[in-house]
Design an enzyme around this catalytic site. Structure first.
Site, PDB file in Angstrom:
ATOM      1  N   TYR A  52       0.841  -1.202   0.000  1.00 24.08           N
ATOM      2  CA  TYR A  52       0.000   0.000   0.000  1.00 24.08           C
ATOM      3  C   TYR A  52       0.863   1.234   0.000  1.00 24.08           C
ATOM      4  O   TYR A  52       2.072   1.161   0.225  1.00 24.08           O
ATOM      5  CB  TYR A  52      -0.930   0.015   1.233  1.00 24.08           C
ATOM      6  CG  TYR A  52      -0.176   0.112   2.523  1.00 24.08           C
ATOM      7  CD1 TYR A  52       0.331  -1.025   3.148  1.00 24.08           C
ATOM      8  CD2 TYR A  52       0.066   1.345   3.123  1.00 24.08           C
ATOM      9  CE1 TYR A  52       1.052  -0.937   4.322  1.00 24.08           C
ATOM     10  CE2 TYR A  52       0.783   1.439   4.303  1.00 24.08           C
ATOM     11  CZ  TYR A  52       1.272   0.286   4.895  1.00 24.08           C
ATOM     12  OH  TYR A  52       1.990   0.375   6.055  1.00 24.08           O
ATOM     13  N   THR A 118       2.795   4.554  12.224  1.00 17.88           N
ATOM     14  CA  THR A 118       3.164   3.901  13.487  1.00 17.88           C
ATOM     15  C   THR A 118       4.676   3.723  13.649  1.00 17.88           C
ATOM     16  O   THR A 118       5.146   3.509  14.762  1.00 17.88           O
ATOM     17  CB  THR A 118       2.479   2.527  13.616  1.00 17.88           C
ATOM     18  OG1 THR A 118       2.850   1.716  12.498  1.00 17.88           O
ATOM     19  CG2 THR A 118       0.978   2.664  13.693  1.00 17.88           C
ATOM     20  N   ASP A 119       5.436   3.816  12.541  1.00 23.78           N
ATOM     21  CA  ASP A 119       6.883   3.530  12.636  1.00 23.78           C
ATOM     22  C   ASP A 119       7.607   4.458  13.601  1.00 23.78           C
ATOM     23  O   ASP A 119       8.497   4.021  14.347  1.00 23.78           O
ATOM     24  CB  ASP A 119       7.548   3.673  11.253  1.00 23.78           C
ATOM     25  CG  ASP A 119       7.211   2.522  10.316  1.00 23.78           C
ATOM     26  OD1 ASP A 119       6.555   1.563  10.763  1.00 23.78           O
ATOM     27  OD2 ASP A 119       7.608   2.583   9.137  1.00 23.78           O
ATOM     28  N   LYS A 191       6.842   0.670  19.670  1.00 26.73           N
ATOM     29  CA  LYS A 191       6.333  -0.285  18.674  1.00 26.73           C
ATOM     30  C   LYS A 191       7.159  -1.556  18.811  1.00 26.73           C
ATOM     31  O   LYS A 191       8.392  -1.496  18.802  1.00 26.73           O
ATOM     32  CB  LYS A 191       6.458   0.309  17.271  1.00 26.73           C
ATOM     33  CG  LYS A 191       5.795  -0.539  16.193  1.00 26.73           C
ATOM     34  CD  LYS A 191       5.849   0.125  14.819  1.00 26.73           C
ATOM     35  CE  LYS A 191       5.052  -0.704  13.810  1.00 26.73           C
ATOM     36  NZ  LYS A 191       5.080  -0.124  12.462  1.00 26.73           N
ATOM     37  N   GLU A 312      28.541  -0.609  33.847  1.00 27.74           N
ATOM     38  CA  GLU A 312      29.772  -1.184  33.270  1.00 27.74           C
ATOM     39  C   GLU A 312      30.621  -0.094  32.608  1.00 27.74           C
ATOM     40  O   GLU A 312      31.836  -0.206  32.543  1.00 27.74           O
ATOM     41  CB  GLU A 312      29.424  -2.280  32.271  1.00 27.74           C
ATOM     42  CG  GLU A 312      28.972  -3.565  32.960  1.00 27.74           C
ATOM     43  CD  GLU A 312      28.850  -4.711  31.983  1.00 27.74           C
ATOM     44  OE1 GLU A 312      29.873  -5.292  31.614  1.00 27.74           O
ATOM     45  OE2 GLU A 312      27.707  -5.012  31.574  1.00 27.74           O
TER      46      GLU A 312
HETATM   47  N1  GLU Z   1       5.701   3.002   7.335  1.00 22.34           N
HETATM   48  C1  GLU Z   1       4.369   3.279   7.751  1.00 22.34           C
HETATM   49  C2  GLU Z   1       4.324   4.513   8.635  1.00 22.34           C
HETATM   50  O1  GLU Z   1       4.883   4.581   9.693  1.00 22.34           O
HETATM   51  C3  GLU Z   1       3.849   2.043   8.314  1.00 22.34           C
HETATM   52  C4  GLU Z   1       3.417   2.063   9.654  1.00 22.34           C
HETATM   53  C5  GLU Z   1       2.011   2.479   9.889  1.00 22.34           C
HETATM   54  O2  GLU Z   1       1.605   3.603   9.765  1.00 22.34           O
HETATM   55  O3  GLU Z   1       1.348   1.570  10.322  1.00 22.34           O
HETATM   56  O4  GLU Z   1       3.740   5.455   8.247  1.00 22.34           O
END
Ligand code: GLU
Length: 355
Positions: A52, A118-119, A191, A312
């Site tokens: 996508y 989400t990245d 994540k 350490e």
């Molecule tokens: N690479 C995408 C982003 O971070 C995939 C992760 C997502 O949104 O689920 O935009």
């Protein structure tokens, strides 16, 4: 023809009732959605296509896809960026922070929801947690499946994010992230999985609450300093210092550390093995770049636990900063902002101890 008084009286009473009902109609909270792209705005060729394009769908389409938002808030949208969050950068961070602070300062805005890939959600949310100057709710959300996928997780995540942004009980809890029915603190969320819808975790710190179709249950308030109480800011708002992350591993060479400093990094975060460790040659390179004025933070590639001083690596002797609870991505965001205030490792350690 005379209108009987009884009918006029009844009409008046109805009008009175209608106007008092109107006057008492609950005012819906005003929530602005700032969209940045990501899979939540992604589009595929078919509902089962694993490939996508991130950020293909605009904010108005996202809002219109969740008609029930109108029941809980007066929602408007603004497009800040249209990128997959792997392309998130300082420029968009600064734009987001500026717009969020402008909106939150207005009495006409009760809260903000931000859609994001989400990245790098964990980094953007923590960056905002440090620079947003308001107690009003700021809630990020994303999705693991594109908007066109079978069982897309985006619409409910947006609904929950708006419901949290509209909830007075969300105030003063720092920047939050609403995903998969959970409410996380920006300070703790990471994540943990490449594709699983339940990818996010707040580890040992735990959830801030849960979001159940708009009914939010609250467990805790973050302990670290955030938002209105934060001394950190975006400075002149034009740029942030360059901070690189270098991943430690068996047989790690000093070369990337040296190269980062030569290429203009003002700060480095080592994603150390275990408790923020690295090979002896890498540590020697760290000592050298510190002498050149680069601030080096030791974090961990393990994604769990706390990196304390002098375990350490003798941070007092080497001059390094221990990242405490922050993973490498979050440590990078804090170091960028801390460097706007000071390049003294002791002062920067103090930020890592408190934020
Ligand atoms: N690479 C995408 C982003 O971070 C995939 C992760 C997502 O949104 O689920 O935009």
């Amino acid at each position: 023809m005379k209108t009987p008084l009884r009918i006029l009286g009844a009409l008046g009473a109805t009008l009175l009732l209608a106007s008092s009902t109107f006057a008492q109609a609950p005012k819906r909270p005003k929530i602005v959605i700032l969209a940045t792209g990501g899979t939540i705005a992604g589009a595929a060729l078919s509902p089962t296509d694993p490939g996508y394009k991130s950020g293909a769908v605009g904010v108005d389409i996202l809002i219109n896809a969740v008609p029930d938002l109108k029941k809980i808030a007066d929602v408007t949208g603004e497009q800040i960026a249209s990128i997959g969050s792997q392309d998130m950068n300082d420029e968009v961070w600064l734009k987001l922070a500026k717009r969020a602070n402008e909106l939150l300062a207005s009495p006409n805005v009760d809260g903000i929801a931000i859609t994001h890939g989400t990245d790098t959600l964990e980094e953007t949310s923590y960056f905002l947690d440090l620079v947003v100057k308001s107690d009003k709710p700021v809630v990020l959300t994303g999705s693991m499946r594109p908007s066109t996928a079978m069982s897309a997780d985006g619409p409910l995540n947006i609904y929950n994010a708006v419901a949290i942004a509209a909830d007075p009980k969300a105030r003063g809890r720092g920047v939050l992230v609403a995903v998969d029915d959970d409410i996380h603190s920006a300070h703790d969320i990471v994540k943990t999985h490449t594709t699983d819808v339940a990818t996010f975790s707040s580890g040992e710190a735990g959830l801030i609450g849960v979001a159940l179709f708009g009914a939010n249950i609250w467990y805790r308030t973050p302990a670290a300093i955030h938002t209105r109480a934060s001394e950190l800011s975006v400075g002149d708002g034009k740029s942030l210092p360059r901070v690189d992350i270098i991943y430690a591993h068996a047989n790690m060479s000093p070369d990337l550390i040296t190269a980062a400093a030569q290429n203009g990094a003002k700060g480095l975060v080592i994603a150390g093995v275990g408790d923020g460790n690295m090979t002896a040659p890498a540590l020697e390179a760290v000592k050298k770049v510190i002498k050149q004025g680069v601030v080096v933070v030791r974090s961990s590639r393990t994604n769990g636990g706390i990196i304390r001083r002098n375990i350490e690596v003798n941070d007092d002797q080497v001059g390094t900063v221990a990242s405490m609870e922050l993973n490498p991505g979050k440590a990078r965001a804090l170091l960028q902002l801390a460097l706007l205030k000071s390049s003294d490792a002791k002062k920067i350690q103090d930020y890592f101890d408190r934020y």
